[in-house]
Write a protein that holds these residues in place. Structure first.
Motif, PDB file in Angstrom:
ATOM      1  N   ASP A 112      22.774   1.971 -16.259  1.00 47.35           N
ATOM      2  CA  ASP A 112      23.413   3.233 -15.766  1.00 47.35           C
ATOM      3  C   ASP A 112      22.966   3.149 -14.033  1.00 47.35           C
ATOM      4  OD1 ASP A 112      24.719   5.548 -14.818  1.00 47.35           O
ATOM      5  OD2 ASP A 112      22.643   6.783 -15.630  1.00 47.35           O
ATOM      6  N   PRO A 113      23.411   2.333 -13.303  1.00 45.71           N
ATOM      7  CA  PRO A 113      23.034   2.210 -11.892  1.00 45.71           C
ATOM      8  C   PRO A 113      23.466   3.423 -11.100  1.00 45.71           C
ATOM      9  CG  PRO A 113      24.120   0.046 -12.513  1.00 45.71           C
ATOM     10  CD  PRO A 113      24.174   1.017 -13.556  1.00 45.71           C
ATOM     11  N   GLY A 114      22.682   3.944 -10.224  1.00 45.50           N
ATOM     12  CA  GLY A 114      22.700   5.052  -9.565  1.00 45.50           C
ATOM     13  C   GLY A 114      23.643   4.802  -8.415  1.00 45.50           C
ATOM     14  N   GLY A 115      23.621   5.830  -7.379  1.00 39.96           N
ATOM     15  CA  GLY A 115      24.457   5.630  -6.157  1.00 39.96           C
ATOM     16  C   GLY A 115      24.504   4.295  -5.282  1.00 39.96           C
ATOM     17  N   SER A 116      25.027   4.474  -4.365  1.00 39.36           N
ATOM     18  CA  SER A 116      25.110   3.091  -3.660  1.00 39.36           C
ATOM     19  C   SER A 116      23.838   3.216  -2.444  1.00 39.36           C
ATOM     20  CB  SER A 116      26.370   3.148  -2.723  1.00 39.36           C
ATOM     21  OG  SER A 116      26.494   4.343  -1.972  1.00 39.36           O
ATOM     22  N   ASP A 117      23.256   4.356  -2.476  1.00 44.81           N
ATOM     23  CA  ASP A 117      22.180   4.594  -1.602  1.00 44.81           C
ATOM     24  C   ASP A 117      21.031   4.295  -2.284  1.00 44.81           C
ATOM     25  OD1 ASP A 117      22.159   6.689  -3.134  1.00 44.81           O
ATOM     26  OD2 ASP A 117      21.509   7.978  -1.685  1.00 44.81           O
ATOM     27  N   CYS A 118      20.805   3.760  -3.574  1.00 44.43           N
ATOM     28  CA  CYS A 118      19.638   3.308  -4.056  1.00 44.43           C
ATOM     29  C   CYS A 118      19.587   1.865  -3.999  1.00 44.43           C
ATOM     30  CB  CYS A 118      19.719   3.693  -5.626  1.00 44.43           C
ATOM     31  SG  CYS A 118      18.166   3.328  -6.409  1.00 44.43           S
ATOM     32  N   VAL A 119      18.492   1.203  -3.291  1.00 50.96           N
ATOM     33  CA  VAL A 119      18.250  -0.105  -3.212  1.00 50.96           C
ATOM     34  C   VAL A 119      17.966  -0.889  -4.414  1.00 50.96           C
ATOM     35  CG1 VAL A 119      15.898  -0.047  -2.588  1.00 50.96           C
ATOM     36  CG2 VAL A 119      17.092  -1.907  -1.878  1.00 50.96           C
ATOM     37  N   PHE A 120      17.132  -0.259  -5.453  1.00 47.52           N
ATOM     38  CA  PHE A 120      17.150  -0.927  -6.734  1.00 47.52           C
ATOM     39  C   PHE A 120      18.312  -0.834  -7.470  1.00 47.52           C
ATOM     40  CE2 PHE A 120      12.074   0.255  -6.642  1.00 47.52           C
ATOM     41  CZ  PHE A 120      12.126  -0.533  -5.840  1.00 47.52           C
ATOM     42  N   CYS A 121      19.131   0.070  -7.394  1.00 48.17           N
ATOM     43  CA  CYS A 121      20.206   0.215  -8.179  1.00 48.17           C
ATOM     44  C   CYS A 121      21.294  -0.933  -7.712  1.00 48.17           C
ATOM     45  CB  CYS A 121      21.149   1.440  -8.213  1.00 48.17           C
ATOM     46  SG  CYS A 121      20.358   2.595  -9.253  1.00 48.17           S
ATOM     47  N   LEU A 141       1.676   3.981 -10.601  1.00 50.80           N
ATOM     48  CA  LEU A 141       3.013   4.541 -10.520  1.00 50.80           C
ATOM     49  C   LEU A 141       2.669   5.579  -9.539  1.00 50.80           C
ATOM     50  CD1 LEU A 141       5.531   5.236 -11.994  1.00 50.80           C
ATOM     51  CD2 LEU A 141       4.291   6.709 -13.435  1.00 50.80           C
ATOM     52  N   ALA A 142       3.860   5.614  -8.662  1.00 52.19           N
ATOM     53  CA  ALA A 142       4.096   6.768  -7.677  1.00 52.19           C
ATOM     54  C   ALA A 142       5.063   7.540  -8.273  1.00 52.19           C
ATOM     55  CB  ALA A 142       4.495   6.267  -6.368  1.00 52.19           C
ATOM     56  N   ASP A 143       4.989   8.652  -8.772  1.00 54.72           N
ATOM     57  CA  ASP A 143       5.886   9.564  -9.357  1.00 54.72           C
ATOM     58  C   ASP A 143       6.016  10.934  -8.393  1.00 54.72           C
ATOM     59  OD1 ASP A 143       7.698  10.909 -10.881  1.00 54.72           O
ATOM     60  OD2 ASP A 143       6.123  11.860 -12.396  1.00 54.72           O
ATOM     61  N   GLY A 144       7.061  10.880  -7.527  1.00 56.08           N
ATOM     62  CA  GLY A 144       6.985  12.058  -6.370  1.00 56.08           C
ATOM     63  C   GLY A 144       6.600  11.659  -5.027  1.00 56.08           C
ATOM     64  N   GLU A 145       7.256  12.236  -4.291  1.00 59.82           N
ATOM     65  CA  GLU A 145       6.801  12.013  -2.886  1.00 59.82           C
ATOM     66  C   GLU A 145       5.381  12.362  -2.433  1.00 59.82           C
ATOM     67  OE1 GLU A 145       8.576  13.189   1.770  1.00 59.82           O
ATOM     68  OE2 GLU A 145       9.374  13.920  -0.114  1.00 59.82           O
ATOM     69  N   VAL A 146       4.821  13.330  -2.935  1.00 60.50           N
ATOM     70  CA  VAL A 146       3.401  13.627  -2.605  1.00 60.50           C
ATOM     71  C   VAL A 146       2.546  12.541  -3.360  1.00 60.50           C
ATOM     72  CG1 VAL A 146       3.751  15.991  -2.299  1.00 60.50           C
ATOM     73  CG2 VAL A 146       3.043  15.154  -4.650  1.00 60.50           C
ATOM     74  N   ALA A 147       3.167  11.954  -4.329  1.00 56.31           N
ATOM     75  CA  ALA A 147       2.360  10.800  -5.029  1.00 56.31           C
ATOM     76  C   ALA A 147       2.581   9.042  -4.253  1.00 56.31           C
ATOM     77  CB  ALA A 147       2.519  10.733  -6.379  1.00 56.31           C
ATOM     78  N   PHE A 148       3.189   9.471  -3.273  1.00 51.81           N
ATOM     79  CA  PHE A 148       3.442   8.456  -2.473  1.00 51.81           C
ATOM     80  C   PHE A 148       4.832   7.312  -2.889  1.00 51.81           C
ATOM     81  CE2 PHE A 148      -1.077   8.577  -2.278  1.00 51.81           C
ATOM     82  CZ  PHE A 148      -1.189   9.290  -1.090  1.00 51.81           C
ATOM     83  N   GLN A 149       5.483   8.093  -3.574  1.00 47.06           N
ATOM     84  CA  GLN A 149       6.713   7.304  -4.104  1.00 47.06           C
ATOM     85  C   GLN A 149       7.509   7.405  -2.807  1.00 47.06           C
ATOM     86  OE1 GLN A 149       8.902   9.332  -7.502  1.00 47.06           O
ATOM     87  NE2 GLN A 149      10.422   7.628  -7.533  1.00 47.06           N
ATOM     88  N   GLU A 150       8.244   6.109  -2.532  1.00 49.05           N
ATOM     89  CA  GLU A 150       9.141   5.705  -1.407  1.00 49.05           C
ATOM     90  C   GLU A 150      10.599   5.487  -1.775  1.00 49.05           C
ATOM     91  OE1 GLU A 150       7.007   2.831   0.696  1.00 49.05           O
ATOM     92  OE2 GLU A 150       5.527   4.009   1.470  1.00 49.05           O
ATOM     93  N   VAL A 151      10.795   4.823  -2.956  1.00 48.49           N
ATOM     94  CA  VAL A 151      11.934   4.630  -3.315  1.00 48.49           C
ATOM     95  C   VAL A 151      12.210   5.530  -4.688  1.00 48.49           C
ATOM     96  CG1 VAL A 151      13.699   2.709  -4.303  1.00 48.49           C
ATOM     97  CG2 VAL A 151      11.878   2.231  -2.627  1.00 48.49           C
ATOM     98  N   PHE A 152      13.334   6.268  -4.663  1.00 44.40           N
ATOM     99  CA  PHE A 152      13.434   7.274  -5.636  1.00 44.40           C
ATOM    100  C   PHE A 152      14.121   6.762  -6.907  1.00 44.40           C
ATOM    101  CE2 PHE A 152      11.623   9.315  -1.953  1.00 44.40           C
ATOM    102  CZ  PHE A 152      10.555  10.322  -2.574  1.00 44.40           C
ATOM    103  N   HIS A 153      13.770   5.580  -7.429  1.00 45.13           N
ATOM    104  CA  HIS A 153      14.253   5.228  -8.616  1.00 45.13           C
ATOM    105  C   HIS A 153      12.941   4.610  -9.175  1.00 45.13           C
ATOM    106  CE1 HIS A 153      17.036   2.404 -11.066  1.00 45.13           C
ATOM    107  NE2 HIS A 153      16.058   2.114 -11.369  1.00 45.13           N
ATOM    108  N   PHE A 154      12.759   5.247 -10.563  1.00 41.39           N
ATOM    109  CA  PHE A 154      11.189   4.893 -11.084  1.00 41.39           C
ATOM    110  C   PHE A 154      11.074   3.686 -11.129  1.00 41.39           C
ATOM    111  CE2 PHE A 154       9.140   3.603 -14.902  1.00 41.39           C
ATOM    112  CZ  PHE A 154       8.064   4.677 -15.086  1.00 41.39           C
ATOM    113  N   HIS A 155       9.886   3.174 -10.810  1.00 40.20           N
ATOM    114  CA  HIS A 155       9.392   1.803 -10.948  1.00 40.20           C
ATOM    115  C   HIS A 155       7.877   1.811 -11.075  1.00 40.20           C
ATOM    116  CE1 HIS A 155       9.351   2.946  -6.541  1.00 40.20           C
ATOM    117  NE2 HIS A 155       8.535   1.845  -6.494  1.00 40.20           N
TER     118      HIS A 155
END
Length: 160
Positions: A3-12, A91-105
């Motif tokens: 279920d690839p997300g939007g075109s702005d998601c680099v991982f998708c 695992l960086a879950d959320g911006e305050v946890a240092f998540q930079e790409v908002f596609h779980f990884h």
């Protein structure tokens, strides 16, 4: 499952084959890629094919598969010819946890003496009364999610 997300998601975009990636492993639920800006050589990212921003957005079956693959990738790194004396799963879950790409990884980072990766914090021992209160809060949240536990505030190791 895809279920690839939007075109702005680099991982998708990587999952759809629209962006380049070095892929040591892929199956119908996840893709493992080499991090383009690695902490150390061999730094891997385990990415679910389904777009989920964070951990709570990911179904448990897929999450379990991601962690299983993280374990396998850690074992592979230790057996590879890359420098790897230890491994961090991060695992960086959320911006305050240092998540930079908002596609779980999940990051699988090979470690060795003298590498540059550091996790710093103000490590302090918390009073047992506060730990018990926090434990109660987590148990309450688990119950609200429909999970039961046999743990109680008195479930602690006896002093030796």
């Amino acid at each position: 499952m895809s279920d690839p997300g939007g075109s702005d998601c680099v991982f998708c975009a990587i999952i759809r084959g629209e962006a380049e990636a070095s892929v040591p492993y892929a199956d119908d639920r996840v893709m493992v890629i080499m991090d383009i800006a690695p902490v150390t050589p061999g730094h891997l990212l385990v990415i679910p094919r389904v777009h989920a921003v964070g951990l709570e957005d990911l179904d448990e079956e897929t999450s379990t598969h991601v962690w299983t693959l993280g374990h396998r990738m850690a074992r592979a790194l230790r057996r590879s010819d890359l420098r790897c004396d230890g491994v961090n799963l991060f695992l960086a879950d959320g911006e305050v946890a240092f998540q930079e790409v908002f596609h779980f990884h999940l990051h699988v980072i090979p470690r060795f003496e003298g590498d540059s990766f550091r996790i710093t914090a103000n490590w302090k021992t918390r009073p047992r009364s506060l730990l018990d209160q926090e434990s109660k809060s987590v148990r309450s949240a688990l119950a609200n999610l429909g999970f039961t536990t046999a743990a109680t505030a008195t479930n602690r190791a006896a002093p030796t």
